[in-house]
Enzyme design. Structure first.
Site, PDB file in Angstrom:
ATOM      1  N   GLU A 139      -5.938  -3.244 -20.388  1.00 47.30           N
ATOM      2  CA  GLU A 139      -7.258  -3.114 -19.745  1.00 47.30           C
ATOM      3  C   GLU A 139      -7.484  -1.685 -19.260  1.00 47.30           C
ATOM      4  OE1 GLU A 139      -9.393  -5.798 -18.913  1.00 47.30           O
ATOM      5  OE2 GLU A 139      -8.112  -7.506 -19.412  1.00 47.30           O
ATOM      6  N   GLY A 140      -7.033  -0.727 -20.070  1.00 45.86           N
ATOM      7  CA  GLY A 140      -7.142   0.675 -19.702  1.00 45.86           C
ATOM      8  C   GLY A 140      -5.863   1.089 -19.010  1.00 45.86           C
ATOM      9  N   THR A 141      -5.172   2.079 -19.579  1.00 45.45           N
ATOM     10  CA  THR A 141      -3.893   2.477 -18.987  1.00 45.45           C
ATOM     11  C   THR A 141      -4.151   3.183 -17.654  1.00 45.45           C
ATOM     12  OG1 THR A 141      -3.833   4.682 -19.958  1.00 45.45           O
ATOM     13  CG2 THR A 141      -2.971   2.888 -21.326  1.00 45.45           C
TER      14      THR A 141
ATOM     15  N   GLY B 203     -10.113  -9.765 -28.967  1.00 53.27           N
ATOM     16  CA  GLY B 203      -9.501  -8.768 -29.842  1.00 53.27           C
ATOM     17  C   GLY B 203     -10.249  -7.455 -29.850  1.00 53.27           C
TER      18      GLY B 203
ATOM     19  N   GLY C 125      18.844  -6.122  -2.329  1.00 55.34           N
ATOM     20  CA  GLY C 125      20.155  -5.714  -2.836  1.00 55.34           C
ATOM     21  C   GLY C 125      20.424  -6.320  -4.203  1.00 55.34           C
TER      22      GLY C 125
ATOM     23  N   ARG D 135      -1.768 -15.349 -14.800  1.00 56.52           N
ATOM     24  CA  ARG D 135      -3.080 -14.779 -14.472  1.00 56.52           C
ATOM     25  C   ARG D 135      -3.730 -14.184 -15.727  1.00 56.52           C
ATOM     26  NH1 ARG D 135      -4.778 -10.542 -15.499  1.00 56.52           N
ATOM     27  NH2 ARG D 135      -3.226  -9.277 -14.436  1.00 56.52           N
TER      28      ARG D 135
HETATM   29  C1  FAD Z   1       1.079  -7.732 -22.883  1.00 59.67           C
HETATM   30  C2  FAD Z   1      -0.169  -7.092 -23.370  1.00 59.67           C
HETATM   31  C3  FAD Z   1      -1.311  -7.860 -23.547  1.00 59.67           C
HETATM   32  C4  FAD Z   1      -2.475  -7.279 -24.050  1.00 59.67           C
HETATM   33  N1  FAD Z   1      -3.581  -8.065 -24.258  1.00 59.67           N
HETATM   34  C5  FAD Z   1      -4.657  -7.534 -24.897  1.00 59.67           C
HETATM   35  C6  FAD Z   1      -5.764  -8.360 -25.269  1.00 59.67           C
HETATM   36  O1  FAD Z   1      -5.778  -9.557 -24.960  1.00 59.67           O
HETATM   37  N2  FAD Z   1      -6.785  -7.809 -25.969  1.00 59.67           N
HETATM   38  C7  FAD Z   1      -6.791  -6.501 -26.319  1.00 59.67           C
HETATM   39  O2  FAD Z   1      -7.752  -6.066 -26.964  1.00 59.67           O
HETATM   40  N3  FAD Z   1      -5.773  -5.686 -25.971  1.00 59.67           N
HETATM   41  C8  FAD Z   1      -4.705  -6.166 -25.271  1.00 59.67           C
HETATM   42  N4  FAD Z   1      -3.649  -5.353 -24.933  1.00 59.67           N
HETATM   43  C9  FAD Z   1      -3.664  -3.975 -25.410  1.00 59.67           C
HETATM   44  C10 FAD Z   1      -3.833  -2.935 -24.311  1.00 59.67           C
HETATM   45  O3  FAD Z   1      -5.136  -2.933 -23.826  1.00 59.67           O
HETATM   46  C11 FAD Z   1      -3.401  -1.585 -24.900  1.00 59.67           C
HETATM   47  O4  FAD Z   1      -2.005  -1.613 -25.004  1.00 59.67           O
HETATM   48  C12 FAD Z   1      -3.854  -0.413 -24.056  1.00 59.67           C
HETATM   49  O5  FAD Z   1      -5.223  -0.240 -24.143  1.00 59.67           O
HETATM   50  C13 FAD Z   1      -3.151   0.880 -24.452  1.00 59.67           C
HETATM   51  O6  FAD Z   1      -3.239   1.087 -25.833  1.00 59.67           O
HETATM   52  P1  FAD Z   1      -1.934   1.479 -26.675  1.00 59.67           P
HETATM   53  O7  FAD Z   1      -0.896   0.476 -26.372  1.00 59.67           O
HETATM   54  O8  FAD Z   1      -2.346   1.636 -28.065  1.00 59.67           O
HETATM   55  O9  FAD Z   1      -1.459   2.820 -26.058  1.00 59.67           O
HETATM   56  P2  FAD Z   1      -2.004   4.290 -26.409  1.00 59.67           P
HETATM   57  O10 FAD Z   1      -3.467   4.325 -26.392  1.00 59.67           O
HETATM   58  O11 FAD Z   1      -1.333   4.766 -27.639  1.00 59.67           O
HETATM   59  O12 FAD Z   1      -1.479   5.091 -25.182  1.00 59.67           O
HETATM   60  C14 FAD Z   1      -0.125   5.568 -25.056  1.00 59.67           C
HETATM   61  C15 FAD Z   1      -0.052   6.515 -23.874  1.00 59.67           C
HETATM   62  O13 FAD Z   1      -0.885   7.634 -24.125  1.00 59.67           O
HETATM   63  C16 FAD Z   1      -1.776   7.827 -23.068  1.00 59.67           C
HETATM   64  N5  FAD Z   1      -3.042   8.336 -23.573  1.00 59.67           N
HETATM   65  C17 FAD Z   1      -3.756   7.881 -24.641  1.00 59.67           C
HETATM   66  N6  FAD Z   1      -4.879   8.590 -24.777  1.00 59.67           N
HETATM   67  C18 FAD Z   1      -4.887   9.494 -23.779  1.00 59.67           C
HETATM   68  C19 FAD Z   1      -5.797  10.521 -23.385  1.00 59.67           C
HETATM   69  N7  FAD Z   1      -6.950  10.731 -24.015  1.00 59.67           N
HETATM   70  N8  FAD Z   1      -5.477  11.272 -22.325  1.00 59.67           N
HETATM   71  C20 FAD Z   1      -4.316  11.061 -21.656  1.00 59.67           C
HETATM   72  N9  FAD Z   1      -3.425  10.128 -21.973  1.00 59.67           N
HETATM   73  C21 FAD Z   1      -3.721   9.336 -23.024  1.00 59.67           C
HETATM   74  C22 FAD Z   1      -1.940   6.472 -22.438  1.00 59.67           C
HETATM   75  O14 FAD Z   1      -2.359   6.564 -21.081  1.00 59.67           O
HETATM   76  C23 FAD Z   1      -0.559   5.909 -22.595  1.00 59.67           C
HETATM   77  O15 FAD Z   1       0.236   6.330 -21.522  1.00 59.67           O
HETATM   78  C24 FAD Z   1      -2.492  -5.911 -24.367  1.00 59.67           C
HETATM   79  C25 FAD Z   1      -1.338  -5.131 -24.142  1.00 59.67           C
HETATM   80  C26 FAD Z   1      -0.197  -5.709 -23.655  1.00 59.67           C
HETATM   81  C27 FAD Z   1       1.002  -4.850 -23.448  1.00 59.67           C
END
Ligand code: FAD
Lengths: 395, 245
Positions: free
Chosen positions: A374-376, A140, A350, A100
């Site tokens: 896509e936004g945690t 990106g 199980g 997906r």
């Molecule tokens: C398999 C995979 C595919 C992906 N594909 C794409 C793609 O095609 N294109 C693309 O652009 N990106 C892609 N991403 C990136 C994804 O969007 C990011 O991983 C995500 O936005 C989180 O960013 P980060 O990993 O840097 O985590 P961070 O931003 O470092 O976050 C780490 C933790 O801190 C928390 N946090 C951060 N800031 C705050 C705040 N202000 N308040 C509270 N908590 C906070 C977060 O919720 C999280 O739990 C992909 C990621 C994965 C794992």
């Protein structure tokens, strides 16, 4: 032969949501379900175990029409409504979240910005080839040091008269190692974010793969590295700039994820329902024990609630009225629900539940990416928090 | 080339079968309907023939308005237009009469359908249509190629295959592996919206057979497991209890 190679999936529809769908929606669902049963289910376990991205699926997705279903037909899209788009994502993710992801990146994050922010020449050049699967695209936005805070990005381009000079690096990019084109978000000399279409083969552009993932193993992920890449000026997306532009793409993709996650949840629920009726302990099916019934009842309740939420969201999308916080709520709700169901469903199986004979572990591990990209999960919570209070707690 | 494909609208193969009205009516509650699987093969091959050498594919169904989603699916798979003859398909003869009546002046080069429907499994309509139109009817056709006005086909026969050559037009009752089922794609589904689906009144025809009553097969009995080493016991049970040897 493992259990998944004979795909016996039956979807739950407890509140007769089918009554709200048109015959065409149902035909779309059946077609994509048949496609998944034929092209994905028999192989997905092996692909995931071997961390193999089945590149040939790209063309097949193109043929069936999984890329850009809402893009008008004149550009090779499906010209379908948002409910159809949601249904397509649900059925594909029922097969696998990685598959997906391949489709939603192509449709919502690559084709959508080219369609919405690109000019006619760009639409004509890229969209038909992306729709047919001749080309694979990536998006990106995320960088090594800027994930949840994309506005801090450092990837940038300078106006060199007859071209732009692009420098920087993107990380965690779905489809990157195999992509033909990338929609890249970068800052101009004034610090404003723009979208650029970067093509494979441009000098200084590389796409190293990210290895060792425990999640979305059948989807390929990597970096986009730009080392003095000369990007022709006609590759700038002129229609919209600022962070709002990539965010608009994410709205569309997150909508698809909200529906997709329900697919993963349904697959886990359906497997658990069937297994619980077949597995005998203490002389009776484990489905006869109250605790199993509690799990199944709660799963069905949560799936049903999410279905109704998503259906209404699709109507709002169709009317152009859906807001970002509404989409955040749906994405967050559906992914959490699916993760919980994957875990509970695994318990019902199980020991068998930890093997690749059943889909729960794969869905569960996949959903760990889905809950982050896509936004945690937490960022969506804070988007809702801001909507309620008017105070942004994430800046 | 102008091809007519006749499709049935039948319960999905996994549907639970039950009856109402004193076992005289099929209970369609909650039953999902599909294109008859053998008809679906015929349709797939017809679309391939059209794609290879041009022409048109018309689908025809004898049925009430409830069958329209099934007809739309056939259009999404690649048929160009559709005809629904608005009548309850009561028996094979009635259906064959409707098809023949429509086809007699329509100039089809080839009429394809499944070897049988999977609801009543009569397997008679193609033969009857052939008789009514004075054309050859061949079934079950498992391979079909057309060169000009000649068809080359393979037919399944007891213990082997029969290879035939004959001139168009004729009627083919089809089965696998004549083609692989086609899954409609999104573009096909969209374009099916605007394809023509003509509804025709049925011609005067009477049924040859009247249905009296349905009966489900008896429920399966309990299974007795006998140890693999204990063949004597198995033989005894087959003889005395099952009374089959
Ligand atoms: C398999 C995979 C595919 C992906 N594909 C794409 C793609 O095609 N294109 C693309 O652009 N990106 C892609 N991403 C990136 C994804 O969007 C990011 O991983 C995500 O936005 C989180 O960013 P980060 O990993 O840097 O985590 P961070 O931003 O470092 O976050 C780490 C933790 O801190 C928390 N946090 C951060 N800031 C705050 C705040 N202000 N308040 C509270 N908590 C906070 C977060 O919720 C999280 O739990 C992909 C990621 C994965 C794992």
């Amino acid at each position: 032969m493992n259990n998944q190679s004979t795909d016996r999936f039956e979807s739950p529809d407890f509140y007769v949501l089918d009554g709200l769908l048109t015959e065409e929606h149902k035909l779309i669902r059946q077609s994509i379900r048949d496609f998944v049963k034929k092209e994905i289910s028999p192989n997905i376990e092996e692909w995931a175990q071997k961390a193999h991205f089945p590149y040939e699926i790209v063309k097949k997705f193109g043929e069936v029409g999984a890329f850009g279903p809402t893009i008008p037909q004149e550009y090779g899209g499906g010209g379908l409504d948002y409910i159809s788009y949601g249904i397509i994502m649900q059925e594909i993710e029922r097969g696998d979240s990685g598959m997906r992801s391949t489709a939603s990146v192509q449709g919502s994050l690559v084709m959508y910005p080219i369609y919405a922010f690109g000019n006619e020449a760009q639409r004509k050049k890229y969209l038909p080839k992306l729709a047919s699967g001749e080309w694979l695209g990536s998006f990106g936005l995320t960088e090594p040091d800027h994930g949840s805070n994309p506005s801090g990005m450092t990837t940038n381009f300078k106006d060199k008269g007859d071209h732009y000079l692009l420098n920087g690096a993107k990380m965690w990019i779905s489809n990157s190692p195999k992509c033909d084109v990338a929609v890249v978000w970068a800052k101009d000399e004034t610090g404003r974010i723009h979208g650029l279409i970067v093509e494979r083969g441009m000098e200084g552009f590389t796409t190293p793969e990210t290895h060792g993932k425990w999640s979305l193993r059948a989807s390929t992920t990597g970096e986009l590295v730009f080392d003095n890449v000369k990007v022709p000026k006609e590759n700038l997306l002129e229609g919209k700039s600022g962070l709002g532009a990539p965010m608009k793409c994410l709205d569309s993709a997150r909508f698809g994820i909200a529906w997709g996650a329900i697919g993963a949840a349904m697959d886990c629920y359906d497997s658990a329902r069937r297994y619980s009726l077949e597995r005998i302990q203490f002389g009776k099916p484990i489905a006869s024990f109250q605790l199993t019934q509690k799990k199944l009842s709660e799963m069905l309740t949560e799936i049903t609630k999410s279905q109704l939420l998503n259906y209404r969201l699709a109507q709002l999308m169709e009317e152009g009225k859906a807001t970002t916080p509404q989409i955040s709520m749906a994405k967050r709700n559906a992914v959490e629900m699916a993760l919980n169901i994957a875990r509970e469903a695994r318990q019902i199986h199980g020991g068998m539940g930890i093997t690749g004979d059943y889909p729960m572990m794969r869905h569960m591990a996949n959903l760990e990416s889905v809950v982050t990209y896509e936004g945690t999960h937490d960022i969506h919570l804070l988007i809702l928090g801001k909507e309620i209070t008017g105070i942004a707690a994430f800046e | 080339m102008k091809i007519l494909v006749c499709i049935t609208h039948v319960p999905d193969t996994t549907a639970k079968i039950s009856f109402t009205d004193d076992n005289t009516k099929f209970n369609s509650d909650g039953v999902q309907y599909i294109i008859g699987p053998y008809d679906d093969y015929a349709l797939a091959r017809a679309v391939e023939l059209k794609e290879a050498s041009g022409g048109t594919v018309t689908v025809l169904n004898v049925g009430t308005s409830e069958t329209e989603p099934t007809i739309r699916k056939a259009l999404a798979i690649g048929a160009d237009d559709a005809i629904r003859i608005d009548a309850e398909p009561t028996d094979s003869y009635f259906v064959a009469e409707q098809i023949a009546n429509h086809a007699k002046d329509a100039g089809y080069d080839l009429i394809m359908m499944g070897r049988e429907s999977i609801d009543f499994n009569g397997g008679m309509v193609h033969g009857m249509v052939g008789e009514l139109l004075g054309l050859p009817a061949i079934s079950p056709v498992m391979k079909l190629d057309i060169e000009g006005q000649t068809a080359k086909l393979a037919r399944e026969i007891e213990g082997g295959k029969e290879y035939l050559e004959l001139d168009l037009p004729f009627i083919a009752g089809c089965q696998e592996p004549i083609a692989e089922w086609k899954i409609p794609n999104m573009r096909g589904i969209m374009s099916a919206r605007s394809k023509k689906l003509e509804v025709l009144a049925p011609s005067d025809a009477s049924e040859a057979v009247k249905l009296q009553q349905y009966e489900l097969p008896p429920a399966k009995g309990d299974v007795k497991m006998i140890d693999a080493d204990n063949v004597g016991e198995l033989v005894k049970l087959l003889k005395n209890e099952a009374k089959v040897i």
